[in-house]
Design a protein around this motif. Structure first.
Motif, PDB file in Angstrom:
ATOM      1  N   VAL A 164       0.842  -1.201   0.000  1.00  0.00           N
ATOM      2  CA  VAL A 164       0.000   0.000   0.000  1.00  0.00           C
ATOM      3  C   VAL A 164       0.875   1.248   0.000  1.00  0.00           C
ATOM      4  O   VAL A 164       0.597   2.226  -0.706  1.00  0.00           O
ATOM      5  CB  VAL A 164      -0.966  -0.011   1.211  1.00  0.00           C
ATOM      6  CG1 VAL A 164      -1.661   1.330   1.385  1.00  0.00           C
ATOM      7  CG2 VAL A 164      -1.994  -1.126   1.049  1.00  0.00           C
ATOM      8  N   MET A 165       1.954   1.205   0.773  1.00  0.00           N
ATOM      9  CA  MET A 165       2.883   2.335   0.831  1.00  0.00           C
ATOM     10  C   MET A 165       3.410   2.671  -0.563  1.00  0.00           C
ATOM     11  O   MET A 165       3.419   3.843  -0.974  1.00  0.00           O
ATOM     12  CB  MET A 165       4.045   1.970   1.770  1.00  0.00           C
ATOM     13  CG  MET A 165       5.052   3.053   1.988  1.00  0.00           C
ATOM     14  SD  MET A 165       6.487   2.486   2.956  1.00  0.00           S
ATOM     15  CE  MET A 165       5.762   1.674   4.348  1.00  0.00           C
ATOM     16  N   VAL A 166       3.829   1.661  -1.290  1.00  0.00           N
ATOM     17  CA  VAL A 166       4.369   1.876  -2.634  1.00  0.00           C
ATOM     18  C   VAL A 166       3.284   2.438  -3.556  1.00  0.00           C
ATOM     19  O   VAL A 166       3.528   3.373  -4.329  1.00  0.00           O
ATOM     20  CB  VAL A 166       4.975   0.572  -3.197  1.00  0.00           C
ATOM     21  CG1 VAL A 166       5.288   0.708  -4.679  1.00  0.00           C
ATOM     22  CG2 VAL A 166       6.222   0.190  -2.410  1.00  0.00           C
ATOM     23  N   GLN A 167       2.082   1.887  -3.465  1.00  0.00           N
ATOM     24  CA  GLN A 167       1.000   2.396  -4.318  1.00  0.00           C
ATOM     25  C   GLN A 167       0.696   3.861  -4.036  1.00  0.00           C
ATOM     26  O   GLN A 167       0.490   4.647  -4.970  1.00  0.00           O
ATOM     27  CB  GLN A 167      -0.268   1.554  -4.128  1.00  0.00           C
ATOM     28  CG  GLN A 167      -0.149   0.153  -4.693  1.00  0.00           C
ATOM     29  CD  GLN A 167      -1.410  -0.636  -4.492  1.00  0.00           C
ATOM     30  OE1 GLN A 167      -2.460  -0.253  -5.007  1.00  0.00           O
ATOM     31  NE2 GLN A 167      -1.317  -1.720  -3.738  1.00  0.00           N
ATOM     32  N   TRP A 168       0.674   4.248  -2.769  1.00  0.00           N
ATOM     33  CA  TRP A 168       0.419   5.646  -2.427  1.00  0.00           C
ATOM     34  C   TRP A 168       1.552   6.555  -2.887  1.00  0.00           C
ATOM     35  O   TRP A 168       1.314   7.684  -3.301  1.00  0.00           O
ATOM     36  CB  TRP A 168       0.179   5.798  -0.919  1.00  0.00           C
ATOM     37  CG  TRP A 168      -1.280   5.645  -0.613  1.00  0.00           C
ATOM     38  CD1 TRP A 168      -1.946   4.474  -0.381  1.00  0.00           C
ATOM     39  CD2 TRP A 168      -2.248   6.682  -0.577  1.00  0.00           C
ATOM     40  NE1 TRP A 168      -3.277   4.733  -0.193  1.00  0.00           N
ATOM     41  CE2 TRP A 168      -3.493   6.085  -0.301  1.00  0.00           C
ATOM     42  CE3 TRP A 168      -2.197   8.050  -0.739  1.00  0.00           C
ATOM     43  CZ2 TRP A 168      -4.672   6.807  -0.186  1.00  0.00           C
ATOM     44  CZ3 TRP A 168      -3.361   8.786  -0.615  1.00  0.00           C
ATOM     45  CH2 TRP A 168      -4.578   8.163  -0.355  1.00  0.00           C
ATOM     46  N   MET A 169       2.773   6.059  -2.837  1.00  0.00           N
ATOM     47  CA  MET A 169       3.902   6.875  -3.289  1.00  0.00           C
ATOM     48  C   MET A 169       3.884   7.056  -4.806  1.00  0.00           C
ATOM     49  O   MET A 169       4.230   8.123  -5.306  1.00  0.00           O
ATOM     50  CB  MET A 169       5.218   6.259  -2.823  1.00  0.00           C
ATOM     51  CG  MET A 169       5.403   6.372  -1.325  1.00  0.00           C
ATOM     52  SD  MET A 169       6.959   5.708  -0.760  1.00  0.00           S
ATOM     53  CE  MET A 169       8.053   7.029  -1.267  1.00  0.00           C
ATOM     54  N   LEU A 170       3.474   6.025  -5.523  1.00  0.00           N
ATOM     55  CA  LEU A 170       3.466   6.095  -6.991  1.00  0.00           C
ATOM     56  C   LEU A 170       2.317   6.924  -7.529  1.00  0.00           C
ATOM     57  O   LEU A 170       2.495   7.720  -8.446  1.00  0.00           O
ATOM     58  CB  LEU A 170       3.411   4.684  -7.587  1.00  0.00           C
ATOM     59  CG  LEU A 170       4.669   3.853  -7.426  1.00  0.00           C
ATOM     60  CD1 LEU A 170       4.438   2.434  -7.931  1.00  0.00           C
ATOM     61  CD2 LEU A 170       5.833   4.495  -8.167  1.00  0.00           C
ATOM     62  N   ASP A 171       1.102   6.708  -7.003  1.00  0.00           N
ATOM     63  CA  ASP A 171      -0.063   7.409  -7.531  1.00  0.00           C
ATOM     64  C   ASP A 171      -1.179   7.374  -6.506  1.00  0.00           C
ATOM     65  O   ASP A 171      -1.972   6.427  -6.472  1.00  0.00           O
ATOM     66  CB  ASP A 171      -0.527   6.761  -8.843  1.00  0.00           C
ATOM     67  CG  ASP A 171      -1.733   7.455  -9.457  1.00  0.00           C
ATOM     68  OD1 ASP A 171      -2.095   8.571  -9.023  1.00  0.00           O
ATOM     69  OD2 ASP A 171      -2.342   6.864 -10.365  1.00  0.00           O
ATOM     70  N   GLU A 172      -1.245   8.387  -5.687  1.00  0.00           N
ATOM     71  CA  GLU A 172      -2.236   8.372  -4.618  1.00  0.00           C
ATOM     72  C   GLU A 172      -3.669   8.419  -5.134  1.00  0.00           C
ATOM     73  O   GLU A 172      -4.590   7.993  -4.443  1.00  0.00           O
ATOM     74  CB  GLU A 172      -1.983   9.473  -3.593  1.00  0.00           C
ATOM     75  CG  GLU A 172      -2.072  10.878  -4.098  1.00  0.00           C
ATOM     76  CD  GLU A 172      -1.696  11.873  -3.009  1.00  0.00           C
ATOM     77  OE1 GLU A 172      -2.608  12.367  -2.331  1.00  0.00           O
ATOM     78  OE2 GLU A 172      -0.490  12.143  -2.858  1.00  0.00           O
ATOM     79  N   ARG A 173      -3.871   8.896  -6.368  1.00  0.00           N
ATOM     80  CA  ARG A 173      -5.237   8.941  -6.924  1.00  0.00           C
ATOM     81  C   ARG A 173      -5.817   7.545  -7.144  1.00  0.00           C
ATOM     82  O   ARG A 173      -7.011   7.342  -7.032  1.00  0.00           O
ATOM     83  CB  ARG A 173      -5.271   9.721  -8.234  1.00  0.00           C
ATOM     84  CG  ARG A 173      -5.011  11.214  -8.034  1.00  0.00           C
ATOM     85  CD  ARG A 173      -4.769  11.883  -9.339  1.00  0.00           C
ATOM     86  NE  ARG A 173      -3.571  11.232  -9.887  1.00  0.00           N
ATOM     87  CZ  ARG A 173      -3.061  11.448 -11.072  1.00  0.00           C
ATOM     88  NH1 ARG A 173      -3.630  12.292 -11.875  1.00  0.00           N
ATOM     89  NH2 ARG A 173      -1.971  10.830 -11.477  1.00  0.00           N
ATOM     90  N   SER A 174      -4.957   6.589  -7.480  1.00  0.00           N
ATOM     91  CA  SER A 174      -5.462   5.229  -7.723  1.00  0.00           C
ATOM     92  C   SER A 174      -5.102   4.264  -6.594  1.00  0.00           C
ATOM     93  O   SER A 174      -5.406   3.071  -6.678  1.00  0.00           O
ATOM     94  CB  SER A 174      -4.913   4.700  -9.050  1.00  0.00           C
ATOM     95  OG  SER A 174      -3.511   4.492  -8.958  1.00  0.00           O
ATOM     96  N   ALA A 175      -4.478   4.762  -5.551  1.00  0.00           N
ATOM     97  CA  ALA A 175      -4.099   3.900  -4.425  1.00  0.00           C
ATOM     98  C   ALA A 175      -5.341   3.486  -3.639  1.00  0.00           C
ATOM     99  O   ALA A 175      -6.356   4.177  -3.662  1.00  0.00           O
ATOM    100  CB  ALA A 175      -3.122   4.646  -3.518  1.00  0.00           C
ATOM    101  N   PRO A 176      -5.259   2.357  -2.940  1.00  0.00           N
ATOM    102  CA  PRO A 176      -6.440   1.867  -2.227  1.00  0.00           C
ATOM    103  C   PRO A 176      -6.811   2.719  -1.021  1.00  0.00           C
ATOM    104  O   PRO A 176      -5.954   3.286  -0.348  1.00  0.00           O
ATOM    105  CB  PRO A 176      -6.026   0.463  -1.782  1.00  0.00           C
ATOM    106  CG  PRO A 176      -4.541   0.497  -1.725  1.00  0.00           C
ATOM    107  CD  PRO A 176      -4.105   1.457  -2.793  1.00  0.00           C
TER     108      PRO A 176
END
Length: 194
Positions: A164-176
């Motif tokens: 989740v951390m990586v997803q938020w760092m890459l693109d918070e608009r599509s992060a869970p």
């Protein structure tokens, strides 16, 4: 505060501002108002100080995102596991903008593990403690009551947290969101198939 505490606070500030690799002993001294000899005297080396500072930062972050049991349950009735899970993720994800520097630092530290055995050794024990804390915070599993369940749930939660951390760092608009994660876990538990 004495020099020891000043150094630790200065090292924490440097890690958040500059990262692990770019922080020098002189940076720490400037941030702490101490002197170079203090690092060796109190911590043995700059690396030992940075390792401890990193651990303290992650502990402080963990304390900020811990959900007290009485915030989720209904009085004397403990929270349902999925409610606890969602509440914990709401705090973790809600802390993202204030915690981005810590998350970046964690990614940098992970990238250093193979080349820094001292860092790897410094993190081994605290990582196990952190997993136990995740099991308790995210699903209400007390490590003392059920150590093996807490261990495997902690492994699961840590793997999820890093992803989740990586997803938020890459693109918070599509992060869970916390609800996305809760719905996903519920679907996995129910074994839904299309």
């Amino acid at each position: 505060m004495g020099h020891r505490e000043d150094l630790l606070e200065g090292a924490k500030r440097c890690l958040l501002e500059k990262g692990y690799a770019r922080t020098t002993a002189r940076d720490i001294v400037a941030a702490s108002g101490t002197n170079l000899a203090s690092i060796g005297y109190h911590y043995g080396s700059k690396e030992a100080l940075l390792n401890l500072a990193f651990l303290r930062l992650t502990e402080e972050w963990g304390d900020r995102v811990t959900v007290p049991a009485d915030e989720v349950g209904d009085g004397d009735v403990p929270a349902a596991p999925l409610d606890q899970f969602r509440a914990a993720w709401e705090k973790v994800i809600g802390s993202y903008s204030d915690s981005r520097a810590i998350w970046k630092l964690q990614m940098e530290v992970v990238s250093r593990i193979d080349t820094d055995p001292e860092l790897q050794q410094a993190l081994a024990g605290p990582q196990q403690e952190g997993r136990a804390g995740l099991a308790e915070n995210m699903l209400g599993i007390a490590p003392d009551a059920d150590p093996e369940t807490a261990r495997v749930v902690g492994l699961f939660c840590q793997a999820l947290l890093v992803g989740v951390m990586v997803q938020w760092m890459l693109d918070e608009r599509s992060a869970p969101s916390a609800q996305d994660l809760t719905d996903g876990l519920k679907a996995v538990l129910e074994g839904r198939r299309s």
